[in-house]
Design a protein around this motif. Structure first.
Motif, PDB file in Angstrom:
ATOM      1  N   THR A  67      -3.430  11.109   2.289  1.00 59.03           N
ATOM      2  CA  THR A  67      -2.119  10.460   2.183  1.00 59.03           C
ATOM      3  C   THR A  67      -1.930   9.837   0.802  1.00 59.03           C
ATOM      4  O   THR A  67      -0.831   9.891   0.223  1.00 59.03           O
ATOM      5  CB  THR A  67      -1.976   9.382   3.271  1.00 59.03           C
ATOM      6  OG1 THR A  67      -2.170   9.984   4.565  1.00 59.03           O
ATOM      7  CG2 THR A  67      -0.594   8.740   3.229  1.00 59.03           C
ATOM      8  N   ASP A  68      -3.007   9.267   0.272  1.00 64.31           N
ATOM      9  CA  ASP A  68      -2.940   8.623  -1.051  1.00 64.31           C
ATOM     10  C   ASP A  68      -3.134   9.605  -2.201  1.00 64.31           C
ATOM     11  O   ASP A  68      -3.222   9.185  -3.359  1.00 64.31           O
ATOM     12  CB  ASP A  68      -3.994   7.512  -1.139  1.00 64.31           C
ATOM     13  CG  ASP A  68      -3.705   6.358  -0.190  1.00 64.31           C
ATOM     14  OD1 ASP A  68      -2.540   6.215   0.229  1.00 64.31           O
ATOM     15  OD2 ASP A  68      -4.639   5.607   0.148  1.00 64.31           O
ATOM     16  N   LYS A  69      -3.233  10.880  -1.880  1.00 68.34           N
ATOM     17  CA  LYS A  69      -3.360  11.958  -2.878  1.00 68.34           C
ATOM     18  C   LYS A  69      -4.630  11.839  -3.731  1.00 68.34           C
ATOM     19  O   LYS A  69      -4.644  12.176  -4.906  1.00 68.34           O
ATOM     20  CB  LYS A  69      -2.112  12.011  -3.759  1.00 68.34           C
ATOM     21  CG  LYS A  69      -0.822  12.247  -2.975  1.00 68.34           C
ATOM     22  CD  LYS A  69       0.388  12.382  -3.869  1.00 68.34           C
ATOM     23  CE  LYS A  69       0.816  11.046  -4.427  1.00 68.34           C
ATOM     24  NZ  LYS A  69       2.088  11.135  -5.173  1.00 68.34           N
ATOM     25  N   ILE A  88       3.937  10.930   6.312  1.00 66.91           N
ATOM     26  CA  ILE A  88       3.309  11.509   5.123  1.00 66.91           C
ATOM     27  C   ILE A  88       4.301  12.411   4.379  1.00 66.91           C
ATOM     28  O   ILE A  88       4.365  12.400   3.150  1.00 66.91           O
ATOM     29  CB  ILE A  88       2.037  12.288   5.514  1.00 66.91           C
ATOM     30  CG1 ILE A  88       0.988  11.330   6.072  1.00 66.91           C
ATOM     31  CG2 ILE A  88       1.475  13.039   4.312  1.00 66.91           C
ATOM     32  CD1 ILE A  88      -0.230  12.016   6.661  1.00 66.91           C
ATOM     33  N   GLN A  89       5.067  13.205   5.128  1.00 63.41           N
ATOM     34  CA  GLN A  89       6.038  14.095   4.476  1.00 63.41           C
ATOM     35  C   GLN A  89       7.106  13.287   3.737  1.00 63.41           C
ATOM     36  O   GLN A  89       7.501  13.652   2.621  1.00 63.41           O
ATOM     37  CB  GLN A  89       6.684  15.032   5.489  1.00 63.41           C
ATOM     38  CG  GLN A  89       7.662  16.020   4.844  1.00 63.41           C
ATOM     39  CD  GLN A  89       8.031  17.168   5.753  1.00 63.41           C
ATOM     40  OE1 GLN A  89       7.488  17.311   6.838  1.00 63.41           O
ATOM     41  NE2 GLN A  89       8.945  18.016   5.311  1.00 63.41           N
ATOM     42  N   LYS A  91       6.716  10.355   2.464  1.00 63.04           N
ATOM     43  CA  LYS A  91       6.080   9.684   1.329  1.00 63.04           C
ATOM     44  C   LYS A  91       5.785  10.647   0.188  1.00 63.04           C
ATOM     45  O   LYS A  91       6.016  10.337  -0.982  1.00 63.04           O
ATOM     46  CB  LYS A  91       4.779   9.004   1.781  1.00 63.04           C
ATOM     47  CG  LYS A  91       4.024   8.319   0.648  1.00 63.04           C
ATOM     48  CD  LYS A  91       2.745   7.661   1.149  1.00 63.04           C
ATOM     49  CE  LYS A  91       1.996   7.005  -0.008  1.00 63.04           C
ATOM     50  NZ  LYS A  91       0.738   6.352   0.445  1.00 63.04           N
ATOM     51  N   ASN A  92       5.267  11.847   0.535  1.00 59.83           N
ATOM     52  CA  ASN A  92       4.756  12.749  -0.502  1.00 59.83           C
ATOM     53  C   ASN A  92       5.544  14.040  -0.676  1.00 59.83           C
ATOM     54  O   ASN A  92       5.227  14.857  -1.542  1.00 59.83           O
ATOM     55  CB  ASN A  92       3.283  13.067  -0.226  1.00 59.83           C
ATOM     56  CG  ASN A  92       2.400  11.836  -0.376  1.00 59.83           C
ATOM     57  OD1 ASN A  92       2.663  10.972  -1.209  1.00 59.83           O
ATOM     58  ND2 ASN A  92       1.352  11.748   0.447  1.00 59.83           N
ATOM     59  N   TYR A 290      -1.907  19.875   2.025  1.00 58.01           N
ATOM     60  CA  TYR A 290      -0.462  19.883   1.795  1.00 58.01           C
ATOM     61  C   TYR A 290       0.032  21.317   1.646  1.00 58.01           C
ATOM     62  O   TYR A 290      -0.576  22.124   0.947  1.00 58.01           O
ATOM     63  CB  TYR A 290      -0.105  19.083   0.546  1.00 58.01           C
ATOM     64  CG  TYR A 290      -0.205  17.587   0.755  1.00 58.01           C
ATOM     65  CD1 TYR A 290       0.775  16.908   1.476  1.00 58.01           C
ATOM     66  CD2 TYR A 290      -1.277  16.859   0.247  1.00 58.01           C
ATOM     67  CE1 TYR A 290       0.688  15.539   1.688  1.00 58.01           C
ATOM     68  CE2 TYR A 290      -1.364  15.489   0.441  1.00 58.01           C
ATOM     69  CZ  TYR A 290      -0.385  14.841   1.171  1.00 58.01           C
ATOM     70  OH  TYR A 290      -0.467  13.485   1.376  1.00 58.01           O
ATOM     71  N   VAL A 295       1.399  18.481  -4.765  1.00 59.83           N
ATOM     72  CA  VAL A 295       1.194  17.079  -4.385  1.00 59.83           C
ATOM     73  C   VAL A 295      -0.187  16.594  -4.820  1.00 59.83           C
ATOM     74  O   VAL A 295      -0.345  15.470  -5.301  1.00 59.83           O
ATOM     75  CB  VAL A 295       1.372  16.891  -2.860  1.00 59.83           C
ATOM     76  CG1 VAL A 295       1.010  15.465  -2.440  1.00 59.83           C
ATOM     77  CG2 VAL A 295       2.800  17.222  -2.448  1.00 59.83           C
ATOM     78  N   THR A 296      -1.201  17.464  -4.655  1.00 56.82           N
ATOM     79  CA  THR A 296      -2.573  17.041  -4.966  1.00 56.82           C
ATOM     80  C   THR A 296      -3.262  17.892  -6.033  1.00 56.82           C
ATOM     81  O   THR A 296      -4.161  17.404  -6.718  1.00 56.82           O
ATOM     82  CB  THR A 296      -3.452  17.068  -3.692  1.00 56.82           C
ATOM     83  OG1 THR A 296      -3.291  18.335  -3.043  1.00 56.82           O
ATOM     84  CG2 THR A 296      -3.068  15.950  -2.735  1.00 56.82           C
TER      85      THR A 296
END
Length: 352
Positions: A67-69, A88-89, A91-92, A290, A295-296
């Protein structure tokens, strides 16, 4: 022509070097950690040159890090809820996919010096963890174990102290077999344990260590941890009335014919099976990624490396499951999981 050929070879060589320098990071469940760290990752790195760093910090911590990537993938034995997926979606900016990797039995292991075989039924297990049975020589335990000299010792019911997918699997079982547990405690990665004398350990290794060191204790761990620590395991009475030990074979029986939704989240896990030879506490475990890899992933190459890892786990990796005491996925589940992997993109570019 020779120059063109030389340039092509050089470019290919550079790509190979770059791939070898990619390091993927993941964090989460301890339930499948032996499979990931001892089987999947060494063999994948040997085959591809892509390094993978996996930290077995518990499902809850793995979900937080995704969640915090912080990581490329999380790992959990508890599927995300609809509310978690939505949060989560929002947020990111990307859906999270559940990619299953294996299934395994959760064993109840115990420490009663001089006793290697112990039988418990569902009601007795629930009452131990509810704190209603507090001594090992309780008549209800004795009735299930004729001829066994059970001590008058207090029962130390050992559980996870961290957010845990293994706890989710075990409490899903307790919720399925005990209306009282379901109403008072419920299923979750972390719960308020009501047992009279309880101890908390971090990760499957922590619970196994407490049980090994504490006479009178009982706890729940993925079977691999009981086997590695040479701990005895409880034989459970299943829904059909048969006494079943946790094993690869009895877990396979329990998981035969299970139905999964389109997103492959198995919300209730494989507990309290009706299969006559099935072990009643079995869980699935997932890698969480993801769908939109930007995102990551720091680069297209990193995103492609993750997709390569996921597809390897779903194909070559499955051949390693049984040797590591985990249940391999069915061909149909593999096909559906690969279809999910094929939806992954990087800045709109397909990664398949």
């Amino acid at each position: 022509m020779n120059k063109l050929l030389s340039s092509a070879i050089a470019a290919t060589a550079l790509l190979g070097v770059a791939s070898a320098q990619v390091t993927l990071s993941g964090a989460g469940a301890t339930f499948p950690a032996p499979l990931y760290t001892e089987a999947y990752i060494p063999n994948f790195t040997k085959a591809t040159g892509i390094r993978v760093n996996y930290q077995a910090v518990g499902s809850g911590a793995g979900i937080r890090q995704l969640t915090d990537k912080v990581v490329n993938f999380g790992a959990s034995d508890a599927p995300l809820s609809d509310a978690q997926l939505k949060e989560i979606q929002e947020k990111n900016g990307s859906p999270v996919l559940h990619i299953p990797t294996a299934l395994g039995p959760v064993a109840l292991t115990f420490n009663l010096p001089g006793i290697e075989e112990l039988r418990l039924d569902a009601a007795t297990v629930a009452d131990i963890f509810l704190g209603k049975i507090i001594r090992w020589n309780d008549p209800r335990i004795a009735a299930l174990n004729p001829g066994v000299q059970l001590p008058r010792q207090l029962i130390s019911a050992t559980h996870r102290s961290d957010g845990s997918g293994t706890t989710f699997i075990f409490t899903s079982y307790l919720s399925a077999i005990s209306p009282e547990w379901k109403s008072k405690v419920g299923a979750g990665q972390s719960v308020n344990w009501p047992a009279f004398s309880s101890l908390g350990g971090r990760g499957n290794p922590g619970v196994a260590a407490i049980v090994a060191q504490t006479p009178g204790s009982i706890g729940y761990v993925e079977l691999k941890y009981a086997l590695e620590n040479k701990l005895p395991v409880v034989t459970l009475k299943n829904q059909a009335g048969n006494w079943i030990k946790p094993s690869l074979a009895s877990a396979v029986e329990a998981t035969s014919g299970i139905e999964l939704p389109d997103d492959l989240r198995l919300q209730n896990q494989v507990v309290n099976t009706k299969d006559p030879q099935g072990y009643p506490i079995v869980g699935m475990t997932w890698l969480l990624v993801y769908q939109k890899q930007e995102v990551t992933a720091k680069s297209l190459e990193e995103a492609k490396a993750l997709v390569r890892f996921l597809n390897w786990v779903l194909t070559e990796g499955q051949k390693l499951n049984e040797g590591a005491s985990y249940v391999r996925l069915s061909p149909e589940v593999v096909r559906r999981a690969q279809a999910l992997v094929n939806t992954m993109t990087y800045n709109g570019q397909p990664l398949r």
